[in-house]
Scaffold this motif. Structure first.
Motif, PDB file in Angstrom:
ATOM      1  N   HIS A  94      26.107 -13.414  -9.782  1.00 46.11           N
ATOM      2  CA  HIS A  94      26.999 -14.357  -9.197  1.00 46.11           C
ATOM      3  C   HIS A  94      28.297 -14.913  -9.999  1.00 46.11           C
ATOM      4  O   HIS A  94      28.869 -15.750  -9.721  1.00 46.11           O
ATOM      5  N   GLU A  97      31.338 -14.082  -8.041  1.00 47.14           N
ATOM      6  CA  GLU A  97      31.607 -15.364  -7.179  1.00 47.14           C
ATOM      7  C   GLU A  97      32.165 -16.465  -8.199  1.00 47.14           C
ATOM      8  O   GLU A  97      33.180 -17.090  -7.492  1.00 47.14           O
ATOM      9  N   LEU A 130      30.663 -10.961  -0.309  1.00 48.07           N
ATOM     10  CA  LEU A 130      30.977 -12.158  -1.260  1.00 48.07           C
ATOM     11  C   LEU A 130      32.520 -12.999  -0.333  1.00 48.07           C
ATOM     12  O   LEU A 130      32.421 -13.895  -0.145  1.00 48.07           O
ATOM     13  N   LEU A 134      33.029 -16.390   1.536  1.00 45.92           N
ATOM     14  CA  LEU A 134      33.749 -17.298   0.724  1.00 45.92           C
ATOM     15  C   LEU A 134      35.004 -17.812   1.850  1.00 45.92           C
ATOM     16  O   LEU A 134      35.878 -18.448   1.566  1.00 45.92           O
TER      17      LEU A 134
END
Length: 163
Positions: A94, A97, A130, A134
């Motif tokens: 992550h 991210e 991802l 988002l």
């Protein structure tokens, strides 16, 4: 892993170049074909509007980065573009991210209204998931818009998000 994102410094050049060059060598995400020397990397990262460095607070190790720059000029100058790279042996934790989320904040702080990705390669499923998670919006598909290292072509899927 205790990750924080901070602004690039010249002393990051060697680590940042290695991480960037890993993605270039893989040949499945960045349009660049030439690796950067440490000196070229320092110049490249400094000439961006912003280069963010992901650092492991516990070890001081640079584990990823992003570059933020204009996507266009003039009447389209309110749109920015970014690229992300995470150290190959620690992907999937992550860090990407965190880089994207930081980039969204910094992009807005720098006065941009839209963050646009021009060339998300269709096989980059982790990035696609991802960006969807988002809130990025797909703009369509450009057939065979990306040349792979073996000379074949793959689709790209541009995305954007309002900042």
């Amino acid at each position: 892993m205790n990750i924080f994102i901070r602004e690039y410094k010249t002393q990051d050049a060697e680590d940042a170049a290695e991480i960037w060059n890993q993605v270039v060598r893989d040949g499945v995400a960045f349009p660049q074909e030439k690796e950067l020397t440490t000196k070229e990397a320092d110049n490249f990262f400094k000439e961006q509007i912003y280069t963010g460095i992901a650092e492991n607070k516990d070890t001081g190790m640079v584990v990823g980065l992003y570059i933020l720059h204009p996507n266009n000029v003039g009447r389209c100058g309110h749109i920015c573009n970014a690229s992300y790279a995470v150290k190959k042996d620690i992907r999937g934790q992550h860090i990407g991210e965190k880089l994207v989320k930081d980039c969204i904040v910094i992009g807005k702080e720098k006065g941009y209204r839209i963050l646009q990705f021009n060339a998300v390669v269709a096989s980059n499923i982790h990035a696609l998931h991802l960006y969807h998670r988002l809130g990025f919006i797909k703009l369509g598909v450009i057939p065979q818009g990306f040349k792979l290292p073996d000379g074949t072509y793959e689709d790209i899927i541009p995305h954007y998000i309002t900042l």
